[in-house]
Write an enzyme that holds these catalytic residues in place. Structure first.
Site, short mmCIF file in Angstrom:
data_model
loop_
_atom_site.label_atom_id
_atom_site.label_comp_id
_atom_site.label_asym_id
_atom_site.label_seq_id
_atom_site.Cartn_x
_atom_site.Cartn_y
_atom_site.Cartn_z
N HIS A 124 11.73 -64.72 -26.05
CA HIS A 124 11.38 -63.45 -26.00
C HIS A 124 10.48 -63.00 -27.64
CE1 HIS A 124 12.39 -59.38 -24.93
NE2 HIS A 124 12.93 -59.01 -25.93
N HIS A 162 16.57 -49.24 -26.44
CA HIS A 162 15.52 -50.19 -26.57
C HIS A 162 14.92 -50.60 -25.51
CE1 HIS A 162 13.60 -53.97 -27.90
NE2 HIS A 162 13.97 -54.77 -27.09
N HIS A 190 13.80 -57.62 -41.57
CA HIS A 190 13.39 -58.97 -41.95
C HIS A 190 12.42 -59.42 -40.98
CE1 HIS A 190 13.74 -62.68 -44.16
NE2 HIS A 190 14.20 -63.19 -43.41
N GLU A 244 19.24 -73.17 -41.33
CA GLU A 244 18.74 -72.19 -42.50
C GLU A 244 17.77 -72.62 -43.53
OE1 GLU A 244 18.63 -69.00 -45.20
OE2 GLU A 244 18.87 -69.18 -43.11
N HIS A 292 14.39 -73.06 -42.32
CA HIS A 292 13.57 -71.99 -42.28
C HIS A 292 13.00 -71.51 -43.62
CE1 HIS A 292 12.49 -67.94 -41.20
NE2 HIS A 292 13.24 -67.41 -42.20
#
Length: 306
Positions: free
Chosen positions: A276, A215, A121, A56, A59
């Site tokens: 992905h 999706h 986000h 975290e 990032h």
């Protein structure tokens, strides 16, 4: 001018790293690694580091670096290219979405947000990458980048093809948002097996299964639209950039579908999720570049038919 483009290129690379690192945070469930503390981590600069805290906080560091580079590019462009409105808008767009992205990230840390909001986000992170990439492309146009013929921008794009490309971009963004929602919902494995969902052609259309299946359907239609774009663009002998871009889009979309199929087949792990994310970011970058190529450049001469 080469120094400016080098900084812009570095900004694009850092934006890509931020996108992938954000996917790492989500995939490893490390969003709470620093507790309800921002910009500090667990209320201090030097907390007791564990895996989630490292992921975290890393990032946050990468995102902060992206913000600093965006400011540098924006100020630099405003000073040395003040007459180029489009370039300045792209640079400002990068800065704007970085700030928006940072604010959304801080809000998620300080107060839990619903999955529908958290999915934004990732969508905003793609826009950060898009604007940073297009600034680099715009700066490179003046140097006649190696992948373009010198006269290629003199051939304007027909309105039909422009609508097709921009429509695909808008639709893709919605499908990407839905995919981000599926991930935040924890529904990546709601459909087992592929291409069927839990052995059914049409599963229950509600809850996690419904979101996952929606999706899949969205991605299937995206494949059809990309194929149509490639089929149209392959005839544009006057626009090598559009033909090559459409071919890259098709290749990346095929790879993206294959990587998505790995999840329900039992290969859902950090590596496949990063793959992905990386592929959809690459596809989105190519699609954004195609959108940029449809913008008018100078006086129009002979229209390229769709």
């Amino acid at each position: 001018m080469k120094a400016l483009r080098a900084v812009s290129l570095a900004n694009t690379a850092v934006m890509l790293l931020a996108v992938l690192w954000g996917a790492w945070v989500t995939s490893s469930d490390s969003g709470d690694g620093c507790g309800a503390s921002w910009p500090l981590c667990k209320g201090t600069f030097m907390p007791d580091w564990d895996y989630a805290a490292i992921v975290e906080f890393g990032h946050r560091v990468v995102s902060a670096l992206a913000g600093l580079l965006s400011v540098a590019v924006l100020v630099w462009v405003a000073r040395v290219r003040p007459s180029e409105t489009r370039l300045k808008r792209l640079a400002f767009g990068t800065f704007f979405f970085v700030v928006l992205q940072g604010g959304l990230g801080a809000a998620a840390v300080l107060r839990p947000q619903p999955d529908l909001v958290m999915a934004l986000h990732f969508g905003f992170s793609l826009l950060c990458f898009t604007f940073a990439l297009l600034v680099t492309v715009a700066l490179g146009q003046g140097e006649r980048a190696a992948f373009q013929r010198p006269d290629v921008s003199a051939q304007p794009v027909a309105p039909g093809l422009r609508t097709q490309i921009w429509g695909l971009a808008v639709y893709t963004y919605l499908v990407v948002y839905l995919g981000a929602y599926v991930r935040h919902l924890g529904a990546s494995m709601a459909c087992t097996g592929w291409p069927l969902c839990n052995g059914e052609l049409i599963p229950p259309l509600y809850g996690p299964v419904g979101a996952n299946f929606a999706h899949r359907l969205g991605a299937a239609l995206a494949v059809v639209l990309v194929l149509r774009l490639w089929w149209t663009a392959r005839r544009l002998t006057e626009r090598d950039d559009l033909r090559r871009g459409a071919a890259w889009a098709l290749a990346l979309m095929a790879a993206q579908v294959a990587s998505g199929a790995l999840f329900p087949l039992g290969y859902l792990n950090l590596l496949t999720q990063l793959l992905h994310t990386g592929l959809i970011t690459g596809f989105w970058g190519v699609l954004s570049y195609l959108c940029y190529l449809t913008l008018p450049v100078g006086r129009e001469t002979v229209a390229v038919s769709a």
